[in-house]
Write an enzyme that holds these catalytic residues in place. Structure first.
Site, PDB file in Angstrom:
ATOM      1  N   THR A   1       0.842  -1.190   0.000  1.00 25.07           N
ATOM      2  CA  THR A   1       0.000   0.000   0.000  1.00 25.07           C
ATOM      3  C   THR A   1       0.884   1.249   0.000  1.00 25.07           C
ATOM      4  O   THR A   1       2.081   1.167   0.270  1.00 25.07           O
ATOM      5  CB  THR A   1      -0.924   0.031   1.232  1.00 25.07           C
ATOM      6  OG1 THR A   1      -0.116   0.111   2.418  1.00 25.07           O
ATOM      7  CG2 THR A   1      -1.788  -1.217   1.299  1.00 25.07           C
TER       8      THR A   1
ATOM      9  N   VAL B   1      14.514   2.626  -0.947  1.00 29.85           N
ATOM     10  CA  VAL B   1      15.427   3.509  -1.667  1.00 29.85           C
ATOM     11  C   VAL B   1      16.075   2.713  -2.792  1.00 29.85           C
ATOM     12  O   VAL B   1      16.698   1.677  -2.537  1.00 29.85           O
ATOM     13  CB  VAL B   1      16.529   4.066  -0.743  1.00 29.85           C
ATOM     14  CG1 VAL B   1      17.351   5.131  -1.488  1.00 29.85           C
ATOM     15  CG2 VAL B   1      15.954   4.641   0.539  1.00 29.85           C
TER      16      VAL B   1
ATOM     17  N   LEU C   1      17.702  -1.891  -6.420  1.00 27.76           N
ATOM     18  CA  LEU C   1      19.136  -1.669  -6.210  1.00 27.76           C
ATOM     19  C   LEU C   1      19.487  -1.856  -4.731  1.00 27.76           C
ATOM     20  O   LEU C   1      18.729  -1.448  -3.854  1.00 27.76           O
ATOM     21  CB  LEU C   1      19.521  -0.260  -6.660  1.00 27.76           C
ATOM     22  CG  LEU C   1      19.374   0.011  -8.162  1.00 27.76           C
ATOM     23  CD1 LEU C   1      19.586   1.496  -8.454  1.00 27.76           C
ATOM     24  CD2 LEU C   1      20.357  -0.822  -8.958  1.00 27.76           C
TER      25      LEU C   1
ATOM     26  N   GLY D   1       5.154   7.742 -18.493  1.00 30.37           N
ATOM     27  CA  GLY D   1       4.722   7.051 -17.286  1.00 30.37           C
ATOM     28  C   GLY D   1       5.718   7.059 -16.144  1.00 30.37           C
ATOM     29  O   GLY D   1       5.592   6.283 -15.196  1.00 30.37           O
TER      30      GLY D   1
ATOM     31  N   GLU E   1       4.176  10.479 -11.180  1.00 31.11           N
ATOM     32  CA  GLU E   1       2.875  10.192 -10.591  1.00 31.11           C
ATOM     33  C   GLU E   1       1.810  10.803 -11.499  1.00 31.11           C
ATOM     34  O   GLU E   1       2.113  11.634 -12.367  1.00 31.11           O
ATOM     35  CB  GLU E   1       2.790  10.802  -9.193  1.00 31.11           C
ATOM     36  CG  GLU E   1       3.740  10.190  -8.178  1.00 31.11           C
ATOM     37  CD  GLU E   1       3.385   8.753  -7.827  1.00 31.11           C
ATOM     38  OE1 GLU E   1       2.184   8.402  -7.912  1.00 31.11           O
ATOM     39  OE2 GLU E   1       4.297   7.983  -7.506  1.00 31.11           O
TER      40      GLU E   1
ATOM     41  N   ASP F   1       9.525  13.024  -1.790  1.00 26.72           N
ATOM     42  CA  ASP F   1       9.782  11.585  -1.858  1.00 26.72           C
ATOM     43  C   ASP F   1      11.283  11.303  -1.794  1.00 26.72           C
ATOM     44  O   ASP F   1      11.736  10.398  -1.090  1.00 26.72           O
ATOM     45  CB  ASP F   1       9.190  11.014  -3.152  1.00 26.72           C
ATOM     46  CG  ASP F   1       9.398   9.513  -3.268  1.00 26.72           C
ATOM     47  OD1 ASP F   1       8.846   8.775  -2.433  1.00 26.72           O
ATOM     48  OD2 ASP F   1      10.145   9.097  -4.165  1.00 26.72           O
TER      49      ASP F   1
ATOM     50  N   LYS G   1      13.746   9.350   1.139  1.00 28.13           N
ATOM     51  CA  LYS G   1      14.744   8.311   0.868  1.00 28.13           C
ATOM     52  C   LYS G   1      16.098   8.674   1.465  1.00 28.13           C
ATOM     53  O   LYS G   1      16.796   7.817   2.007  1.00 28.13           O
ATOM     54  CB  LYS G   1      14.843   8.086  -0.642  1.00 28.13           C
ATOM     55  CG  LYS G   1      13.566   7.497  -1.248  1.00 28.13           C
ATOM     56  CD  LYS G   1      13.635   7.436  -2.761  1.00 28.13           C
ATOM     57  CE  LYS G   1      12.335   6.860  -3.341  1.00 28.13           C
ATOM     58  NZ  LYS G   1      12.335   6.840  -4.806  1.00 28.13           N
TER      59      LYS G   1
END
Length: 818
Positions: free
Chosen positions: A556, A610, A614, A665, A668, A679, A683
């Site tokens: 979620t 993060v 990777l 794409g 957001e 965002d 991270k």
């Protein structure tokens, strides 16, 4: 000669009896010489006991039970016996039933039921079944004789559980068989005294009969035919993956039987054990299966542990006190007090300090045992030398059994570790000096989970089962489910893990299936579920199921599940999540989640927080765990912003680069969510905290990429129009950078206690200069990597890449679980 025994489940219906006769005909065709022992038809012994109890209580319904019993046996005659033998068979049944009715009527009249009378009444079950089966065998051209074992097996007058007199019994059996060559159909469970009074041989009596005859005749093998494929590694009703063992020793079989395995009853084995006669457990309903061989010694098994058994319901008594230390006779007094009321102690364990003793007994004797022990030690309790006896109900005993455990280091460690990593606490431990059995007392509510955990660890270590509960099967969640389908074979073969999705929840529906869903049609199954979506109820159901190796996968994007993380971890359920919210709340919450996971021996994994797939976070964990110290973190942690600034290298304006990113794409639905930089700041915060540095999100300085006017635009169309007004500033920065042979890059940086996100000019010597497309990159500068930072670079965005990262975290948990 071999002795075969068929129990009640094998002769439960006429159809089953016919199948048994098929087995016997096959044995005859193979030239095998045998005698066969039968129990009463399934359920008949219980009916006979019920009839007796009703009769003594003047309950006239016993007549209805007798009538039904009559129908059962006449129906068997009709089905099994040929016409030429049917009248004889019916007469035998009629005579026996008339005798039974007379005896029961006598009990009804005198209102007295003795053990002597009950034994005689119970004997009718075997006498009826063997009469009918013998005639059924003769009808199928198997020449047989009905043998009433009371003629040969002599015992004392301990009605209900008679003790066999082996010297005379063995002589009787040997003499009889020397004169009878036909197949003998032997009544199990019953014997007689030297006065020819009928007695029964107690629990497992028909097995005992087979063992007695086998030992007397020096049989090559005794075959016990039942309804399972031999002795299983665990109870299949509790452990779905239980499987039959090819062989066990007598001692292992007795230990497993003592702790709940129902295939055989330990005392029934003694005559065979004394003669070292092999016993084979076979399945009537799967006669081709080889079953389990019980033998004196077995060197062929691939397992050091042979089985996991349990006594499901026990009560634990704790006797503690300083007055017990160094005092001789404490244990003797405890056992003596309990023996007065014939209370059996199932398990005992004592601390080497002699300060405490634990006893396991059946729950119905809990309070009585407490009273008896406290009465025995009333003066010591009065003087404070011994505490009051503590009673702990709702416990279970698990026994891990294997004769080779004594020669194999690490079995105990594997047992304790696998239980600990699934949040199951061991309350008491007992192990004999032979090391044949490790017995553990745990809370009853964890019994099924513990059995499955141990079975997985000890028998299926090459194929561990992981039970996953997935929340949010949206873009990332769907990609993850697709990945499991694609890689399930690889994971099974190379990682030795079986991943099952046992719970699913989206915004509308939720569903559970302990055996796992078919992931090829999960959408349809979830859509058709009758359970409405409710996160709290989902979590409660997940906890109630208490499955081993449980993992919650939270895909979620909000905090609706995050607020339950502590409760979930406290329930010994690991968590894997790409959701960053939990790790970017207060630092205290960040620490609490890790402490909770550690306390309950579970894992909290978030490697995709993060860099997607990777290994940013896992590499940083390794750096810190090696004792190294981070001095600087630099990185581009947003695939969206990486794409936009890499596109800007070729484009003349910022708004066009943003528009291309949206069309492909990468952003957001509303690009402003990416352009705020929040965002990426989250991270950076996670990496700072993983470095062992307490830090808060509010302490990170974020350079705005767009103007307040663009940020507050009323629509996306209005946003892109106003974003063009920001082009001049960004293009001017690009032009200035180009004059220095530099490019622009939006970089997150932490150094010397300061954290910032900003647009920076970087030249060709900078490790970020050659970033392309939506690549992510991080550079860790540490004391060890102070001259040349440790750099990780690669694709860091997209649902498919995140799914790979989630799977990696799950497999790390699989490795942790051992």
């Amino acid at each position: 000669m071999r002795i075969l025994k068929f129990g009640g489940s094998s002769v439960g219906t006429p159809e089953r009896i016919s199948s048994v006769i098929d087995i016997l005909k096959e044995y005859q065709a193979e030239g095998k010489r045998y005698a066969v022992v039968f129990s009463a038809f399934q359920g008949v012994t219980d009916v006979l006991i019920s009839i007796s109890n009703k009769a003594v209580a003047r309950d006239d319904s016993y007549l209805d039970d007798l009538e039904q019993l009559e129908k059962t046996h006449y129906n068997a005659v009709e089905y099994l016996v040929s016409e030429n033998l049917k009248e004889t068979s019916k007469k035998n049944v009629r005579d026996l039933l008339e005798e039974l009715k007379e005896i029961v009527h006598g009990i009804y009249l005198v209102k007295e039921l003795t053990l002597r009378s009950l034994d005689y009444i119970m004997s009718f079950g075997e006498r009826l079944s063997c009469n009918i089966i013998s005639n059924g065998m003769n009808s199928r051209r198997l020449e047989s004789e009905y043998l009433d074992s009371r003629l040969l097996i002599k015992a004392d007058e301990s009605f209900g559980n008679a003790k066999v007199k082996f010297e005379i019994t063995n002589k009787n059996i040997q003499a009889y068989f020397s004169q009878h060559n036909k197949i003998q159909v032997i009544t199990g469970f019953i014997a007689s005294t030297e006065k020819n009074e009928t007695v029964t041989l107690g629990r497992g009596g028909s097995d005992y009969t087979a063992s007695i005859f086998g030992a007397a005749l020096n049989a090559e093998v005794i075959e016990i035919w039942t309804d399972v494929d031999g002795i299983l590694t665990a109870d299949p009703r509790k452990v779905a993956d239980a499987f039959s063992l090819p062989a066990v020793t007598y001692e292992e079989a007795m230990e497993l039987s003592h702790f709940g395995a129902k295939v055989i009853h330990p005392p029934t084995m003694k005559p065979a054990l004394d003669k070292k006669i092999k016993i084979r457990i076979k399945n009537t309903f799967n006669p081709q299966h080889k079953g389990t061989l019980i033998t004196h010694r077995n060197d062929t098994s691939q397992f050091n542990v042979k089985g996991i058994s349990s006594i499901d319901d026990i009560t634990l008594l704790r006797i503690t006190g300083s007055g017990m230390v160094g005092v001789v006779g404490i244990a003797s007094r405890i056992f003596g007090a309990l023996a007065k009321d014939k209370i059996n102690v199932i398990l005992i364990t004592q601390a080497s300090s002699e300060h405490s003793v634990c006893l396991a007994i059946l729950p119905q004797f809990g309070q009585l045992s407490k009273n008896l022990i406290e009465e025995e030690f009333k003066w010591e309790i009065r003087d404070g030398m011994i505490d009051e006896v503590a009673v702990e109900p709702d416990m279970s005993i698990i026994a891990v059994v294997g004769e080779d455990m004594r020669h194999t280091p690490g079995i105990s460690g594997k047992v304790f570790q696998s239980l600990g990593k699934n949040g199951i606490n061991i309350i008491a431990i007992a192990q004999g000096s032979s090391e044949l059995n490790i017995s553990l007392v745990i809370e009853k509510k964890y019994l099924k989970k513990a059995l499955n955990v141990l079975h997985n660890s000890l028998f299926l270590s090459k194929q561990k089962t992981l039970n996953l509960f997935l929340l949010g099967p949206g873009m990332v969640g769907s990609a993850f489910l697709k990945l499991i389908i694609e890689r399930s074979n690889y994971v099974a073969e190379h990682v030795h893990a079986n991943i099952k999705i046992v719970g699913l929840l989206n915004r509308q529906k939720m569903i559970f299936n302990e055996t796992g869903f078919d992931l090829n049609n999960w959408k349809e199954v979830l859509q058709n579920s009758k359970l409405e979506s409710n996160i709290e109820k989902f979590i409660d159901r997940m906890k109630e199921k208490n499955l081993p190796n449980s993992i919650l996968v939270d895909c979620t994007a909000n905090d609706s599940v995050v607020k339950h993380y502590t409760k979930i971890l406290s329930s010994s359920i690991s968590i894997v999540t790409p959701n960053k919210i939990a790790n970017t709340q207060s630092y205290e919450q960040f620490v609490l989640l890790r402490e909770t996971a550690g306390k309950h021996n579970v894992q909290f994994r978030y490697g995709t927080n993060v860099g997607s797939a990777l290994p940013f976070i896992n590499t940083l964990k390794d750096i810190i765990s090696s004792g190294d110290q981070v001095t600087k973190i630099e990185g581009v942690f947003s695939g969206t912003l990486s794409f936009i600034f890499n596109t800007l290298k070729e484009k003349d304006n910022f708004s066009e680069a943003v528009k291309i990113a949206k069309e492909k794409g990468y952003t957001e639905p509303d690009p402003r969510d990416d352009l705020k930089g929040l965002d990426m700041a989250r991270k950076l915060l996670i990496l700072i905290r993983e470095s062992g540095i307490p830090f808060e999100l509010k302490n990170i300085e974020i350079e705005k990429l767009i103007s307040p006017e663009a940020e507050n635009a009323k629509s996306l169309e209005d946003f892109f129009n106003k974003l063009k007004n920001d082009d001049h500033r960004i293009i001017e920065m690009k032009r200035n950078a180009a004059e220095k042979s530099c490019v622009l890059c939006y970089i997150a940086k932490y150094e010397k206690g300061n954290a910032k996100l900003s647009i920076q000019e970087i030249d060709r010597n900078h490790p970020f200069f050659n970033l392309t497309n939506s690549e992510n990159i991080v550079a860790f500068t540490t004391k060890n990597y102070r001259r040349n930072p440790l750099i990780i670079r690669g694709q860091g965005a997209g649902a498919d890449f995140t799914a790979v990262g989630i799977l990696s975290d799950i497999l790390r948990i699989s490795n942790y679980l051992g």
